[in-house]
Design a protein around this motif. Structure first.
Motif, short mmCIF file in Angstrom:
data_model
loop_
_atom_site.label_atom_id
_atom_site.label_comp_id
_atom_site.label_asym_id
_atom_site.label_seq_id
_atom_site.Cartn_x
_atom_site.Cartn_y
_atom_site.Cartn_z
N SER A 200 -15.63 88.95 -84.71
CA SER A 200 -16.00 90.27 -85.22
C SER A 200 -17.48 90.37 -85.54
CB SER A 200 -15.19 90.60 -86.47
OG SER A 200 -13.81 90.55 -86.22
N GLN A 201 -18.01 91.57 -85.34
CA GLN A 201 -19.38 91.87 -85.74
C GLN A 201 -19.42 92.50 -87.13
OE1 GLN A 201 -19.70 94.44 -82.51
NE2 GLN A 201 -19.90 92.83 -80.99
N ARG A 202 -18.26 92.94 -87.56
CA ARG A 202 -18.14 93.64 -88.84
C ARG A 202 -16.73 93.42 -89.35
NH1 ARG A 202 -18.41 100.16 -88.78
NH2 ARG A 202 -17.88 100.61 -90.95
N ILE A 203 -16.57 93.25 -90.66
CA ILE A 203 -15.25 92.98 -91.22
C ILE A 203 -14.95 93.93 -92.37
CG2 ILE A 203 -13.84 91.29 -92.49
CD1 ILE A 203 -15.05 89.12 -90.83
N LEU A 204 -13.75 94.50 -92.32
CA LEU A 204 -13.25 95.37 -93.37
C LEU A 204 -12.17 94.63 -94.15
CD1 LEU A 204 -12.68 98.60 -91.23
CD2 LEU A 204 -14.81 97.87 -92.34
N ILE A 205 -12.23 94.69 -95.47
CA ILE A 205 -11.19 94.09 -96.29
C ILE A 205 -10.41 95.19 -96.99
CG2 ILE A 205 -10.64 92.55 -98.22
CD1 ILE A 205 -13.15 91.00 -97.67
N VAL A 215 -18.46 94.65 -94.39
CA VAL A 215 -19.65 93.79 -94.27
C VAL A 215 -19.92 93.42 -92.81
CG1 VAL A 215 -19.39 92.81 -96.57
CG2 VAL A 215 -18.26 91.70 -94.64
N ARG A 216 -21.19 93.23 -92.50
CA ARG A 216 -21.59 92.68 -91.21
C ARG A 216 -21.38 91.18 -91.24
NH1 ARG A 216 -22.03 96.20 -87.02
NH2 ARG A 216 -22.54 98.22 -87.93
N THR A 217 -20.86 90.63 -90.16
CA THR A 217 -20.62 89.19 -90.13
C THR A 217 -21.93 88.43 -90.02
OG1 THR A 217 -20.25 89.31 -87.74
CG2 THR A 217 -18.31 89.32 -89.15
N SER A 218 -21.94 87.26 -90.63
CA SER A 218 -23.11 86.39 -90.61
C SER A 218 -22.63 84.95 -90.70
CB SER A 218 -24.03 86.72 -91.79
OG SER A 218 -23.41 86.35 -93.02
N GLU A 219 -23.55 84.05 -90.84
CA GLU A 219 -23.20 82.63 -90.91
C GLU A 219 -22.38 82.29 -92.15
OE1 GLU A 219 -27.03 80.88 -90.72
OE2 GLU A 219 -27.22 81.07 -88.54
N ILE A 220 -22.46 83.14 -93.17
CA ILE A 220 -21.74 82.84 -94.40
C ILE A 220 -20.51 83.73 -94.61
CG2 ILE A 220 -23.82 81.99 -95.55
CD1 ILE A 220 -23.90 84.65 -97.11
N THR A 221 -20.19 84.56 -93.61
CA THR A 221 -19.07 85.49 -93.77
C THR A 221 -17.76 84.77 -94.05
OG1 THR A 221 -20.11 87.13 -92.34
CG2 THR A 221 -17.74 87.33 -92.68
N LEU A 222 -17.48 83.71 -93.30
CA LEU A 222 -16.23 82.98 -93.50
C LEU A 222 -16.15 82.42 -94.92
CD1 LEU A 222 -13.57 81.85 -92.44
CD2 LEU A 222 -14.84 79.91 -91.50
N GLU A 223 -17.24 81.86 -95.40
CA GLU A 223 -17.26 81.34 -96.76
C GLU A 223 -17.01 82.45 -97.77
OE1 GLU A 223 -20.89 79.26 -97.49
OE2 GLU A 223 -20.79 78.15 -95.60
N ASP A 224 -17.61 83.61 -97.54
CA ASP A 224 -17.43 84.74 -98.45
C ASP A 224 -15.97 85.21 -98.45
OD1 ASP A 224 -20.07 84.67 -99.11
OD2 ASP A 224 -20.66 86.35 -97.82
N LEU A 225 -15.36 85.26 -97.27
CA LEU A 225 -13.97 85.68 -97.18
C LEU A 225 -13.06 84.70 -97.90
CD1 LEU A 225 -13.72 86.86 -93.46
CD2 LEU A 225 -13.68 88.31 -95.50
#
Length: 242
Positions: A200-205, A215-225
Motif C-alpha cells: 500500500s501507498q496509503r493506509i486507513l485504520i 497515513v502515507r506508508t513509509s519505512e516505519i509504517t509497519l512499526e506504527d501499525l
C-alpha cells in the motif's frame, strides 16, 4: 476517484460505520486495516452498492454508487467465494467475466498467462468445478477474475488469507504490477499488517466504525501499525493492580 461525505450505516439504532469525509485518488493502492467489527466489510458493501447508506453518499468517478450503474463497468471486486459461480470451471468462469467486460478470447489467454505462476498448476486445465477447490484456490480464482479487463478500481477483501507464503509474495508482485504498469487503483483490506504495509501507498485504520488514521506508508509504517494495535490489546487486558 472515490469521494464520500457524511457516510454512515446504522442497524436497529446501532451505528456500525460513520466516516465524515474521505477522498481516494486514482492510481493509489490503499490498505484498509482494523480489528473484527471495525466496519471494513460494511465499508466495502457500501462502496459496491450491496447495502444502502443510512446517511451521506459515496461517489465513484463522479457517480453516486446507489443512484447510478455507470461506475460498475470500471470497478471490480473479490470479497469472498459468494462472488464466484461454483458450478463452473475456472476457465468457464474467466470466460464469463471476460464476456461481461468485453475482453476477447485472445486477450483473456494473454491475461491468464500473467497469473499462471500464481495458480501453481493447481487450477488450469483440470476441469474441476470451482466449488470443489480449496479456499485458497477459490481465492486465487476470484482475485484473478477481478483483474480481467484491467478495471480502473479493484477492491479486494483479505486477499492474502488462505494463501501460502509463496502465493502471498506473488500476489504482492501482481498487485504492484497492475498498479504501476496498467494504472489500476486498489483498495485492499487485510489483517496481515506486513503484507498490507508492503503493497500500500496509503493506509486507513478503522476502529469501531470510525476512520481514526489515514497515513502515507513509509519505512516505519509497519512499526506504527503494530504499536497501534499493541496499545489496543493493552487497553483490553485486565489491570494487574489489586
Amino acid at each position: 476517484m472515490i469521494h464520500l461525505s457524511q457516510l454512515s450505516k446504522t442497524y436497529s439504532g446501532t451505528t456500525v460505520l460513520s466516516i465524515e469525509a474521505l477522498e481516494l485518488q486514482a492510481g493509489e493502492i490503499i490498505g484498509l486495516v482494523g480489528n473484527n467489527g471495525a466496519g471494513k466489510t460494511t465499508f466495502f458493501s457500501l462502496l459496491l452498492d450491496l447495502i444502502k447508506p443510512s446517511t451521506g453518499y459515496i461517489e465513484n468517478q463522479g457517480e453516486r454508487v446507489n443512484e447510478s450503474e455507470a461506475w460498475k463497468s470500471t470497478t471490480a471486486a473479490f470479497i469472498d467465494e459468494n462472488f464466484l459461480i461454483g458450478y463452473l470451471t475456472a476457465e468457464e468462469y474467466f470466460e464469463f467475466i471476460a464476456g461481461l467486460r468485453g475482453v476477447t478470447k485472445a486477450e483473456l489467454s494473454d491475461f491468464i498467462e500473467v497469473f499462471r505462476a500464481f495458480f501453481n498448476d493447481e487450477i488450469l486445465g483440470n476441469k474441476k468445478y470451482i466449488r470443489d477447490y480449496s479456499k485458497g484456490n477459490q481465492k486465487k480464482i476470484g482475485i484473478a477474475a477481478a483483474f480481467i479487463g484491467t478495471p480502473a478500481l479493484v477492491i479486494l477483501d483479505e486477499p492474502f488469507a488462505n494463501l501460502d507464503p509463496r502465493a502471498q509474495m506473488q500476489l504482492q508482485k501482481l498487485i504492484k504490477t497492475f498498479n504501476t504498469d496498467h494504472g489500476v487503483s486498489l483498495l485492499v483490506s487485510s489483517h496481515d499488517l506486513l503484507h498490507v504495509s508492503e503493497v500500500s501507498q496509503r493506509i486507513l485504520i478503522l476502529n469501531k466504525g470510525e476512520l481514526i488514521k489515514d497515513v502515507r506508508t513509509s519505512e516505519i509504517t509497519l512499526e506504527d501499525l503494530r504499536a497501534f494495535f499493541s496499545e489496543e490489546v493493552k487497553e483490553e487486558l485486565p489491570s494487574s493492580e489489586s
